[in-house]
Write a protein that holds these residues in place. Structure first.
Motif, short mmCIF file in Angstrom:
data_model
loop_
_atom_site.label_atom_id
_atom_site.label_comp_id
_atom_site.label_asym_id
_atom_site.label_seq_id
_atom_site.Cartn_x
_atom_site.Cartn_y
_atom_site.Cartn_z
N VAL A 61 0.87 -1.17 0.00
CA VAL A 61 0.00 0.00 0.00
C VAL A 61 0.91 1.22 0.00
O VAL A 61 1.81 1.34 0.83
N ILE A 62 0.65 2.13 -0.94
CA ILE A 62 1.40 3.37 -1.03
C ILE A 62 0.39 4.51 -0.92
O ILE A 62 -0.49 4.64 -1.76
N ALA A 63 0.52 5.32 0.12
CA ALA A 63 -0.36 6.47 0.32
C ALA A 63 0.47 7.73 0.13
O ALA A 63 1.58 7.85 0.66
N THR A 64 -0.05 8.67 -0.65
CA THR A 64 0.67 9.92 -0.86
C THR A 64 0.36 10.89 0.29
O THR A 64 -0.74 10.91 0.83
N VAL A 65 1.39 11.65 0.64
CA VAL A 65 1.26 12.66 1.68
C VAL A 65 1.59 14.00 1.02
O VAL A 65 2.75 14.34 0.85
N PRO A 66 0.55 14.74 0.59
CA PRO A 66 0.82 16.01 -0.08
C PRO A 66 1.47 17.01 0.87
O PRO A 66 1.17 17.03 2.06
N ARG A 67 2.36 17.80 0.34
CA ARG A 67 3.00 18.86 1.11
C ARG A 67 3.58 19.86 0.12
O ARG A 67 3.60 19.59 -1.08
N GLN A 68 4.06 20.97 0.61
CA GLN A 68 4.70 21.93 -0.27
C GLN A 68 6.01 21.30 -0.74
O GLN A 68 6.77 20.76 0.05
N GLY A 69 6.25 21.33 -2.04
CA GLY A 69 7.41 20.63 -2.59
C GLY A 69 7.03 19.23 -3.00
O GLY A 69 5.87 18.95 -3.32
N ASP A 70 8.00 18.34 -3.00
CA ASP A 70 7.75 16.95 -3.39
C ASP A 70 6.87 16.25 -2.36
O ASP A 70 7.09 16.39 -1.16
N PRO A 71 5.88 15.48 -2.83
CA PRO A 71 5.07 14.74 -1.87
C PRO A 71 5.87 13.62 -1.21
O PRO A 71 6.88 13.17 -1.74
N LEU A 72 5.40 13.21 -0.06
CA LEU A 72 5.97 12.05 0.62
C LEU A 72 5.10 10.84 0.31
O LEU A 72 3.94 10.98 -0.06
N LEU A 73 5.67 9.67 0.46
CA LEU A 73 4.94 8.43 0.31
C LEU A 73 5.02 7.66 1.62
O LEU A 73 6.10 7.47 2.17
N LEU A 74 3.87 7.25 2.11
CA LEU A 74 3.80 6.41 3.29
C LEU A 74 3.45 5.01 2.80
O LEU A 74 2.38 4.82 2.21
N THR A 75 4.37 4.07 2.97
CA THR A 75 4.18 2.74 2.40
C THR A 75 4.02 1.69 3.51
O THR A 75 4.57 1.85 4.60
N ALA A 76 3.29 0.65 3.21
CA ALA A 76 3.12 -0.46 4.14
C ALA A 76 3.08 -1.76 3.35
O ALA A 76 2.45 -1.84 2.30
N VAL A 77 3.77 -2.77 3.87
CA VAL A 77 3.73 -4.12 3.31
C VAL A 77 2.90 -4.96 4.28
O VAL A 77 3.13 -4.94 5.49
N LEU A 78 1.92 -5.68 3.73
CA LEU A 78 0.99 -6.45 4.54
C LEU A 78 1.05 -7.92 4.20
O LEU A 78 1.30 -8.28 3.04
#
Length: 101
Positions: A61-78
């Protein structure tokens, strides 16, 4: 969850992680870029929120974390047979809000 990671979507820089099965941060960035570009080409509006990739025994699962500049990715392996995907998506969205808030 067997692995989690917070990464920069463009550079692959890892801000933190835990677990034994963390995904490759650069590949997560590439996957997100390809899917986002495909959605834009198909006429989708807005930013990509999340991606779920399902294998026979694992899910990424890859969730994007919008922010000013490049977004972050919050990833999880299940572990597919043990995880509640809906609950994981909800929690990742909550964590993403904490990161940006």
């Amino acid at each position: 969850m067997t692995g989690v990671m917070l990464i920069d979507s463009v550079t692959g820089l890892t801000y933190g992680g835990a677990g034994t099965n963390a995904p490759d941060p650069v590949e997560c960035g590439r996957i997100t870029a390809v899917v986002g570009n495909g959605l834009n080409a198909a006429g989708a509006q807005g930013e990509l929120e999340s991606i779920v990739i399902t294998g026979s025994d694992r899910q990424l699962v890859i969730a994007t974390v919008p922010r000013q500049g490049d977004p972050l990715l919050l990833t999880a392996v299940l572990e597919r047979g043990r995880a509640n995907l809906a609950l994981v998506l909800r929690r990742l969205n909550n964590y993403a809000a904490e990161v940006t808030g």
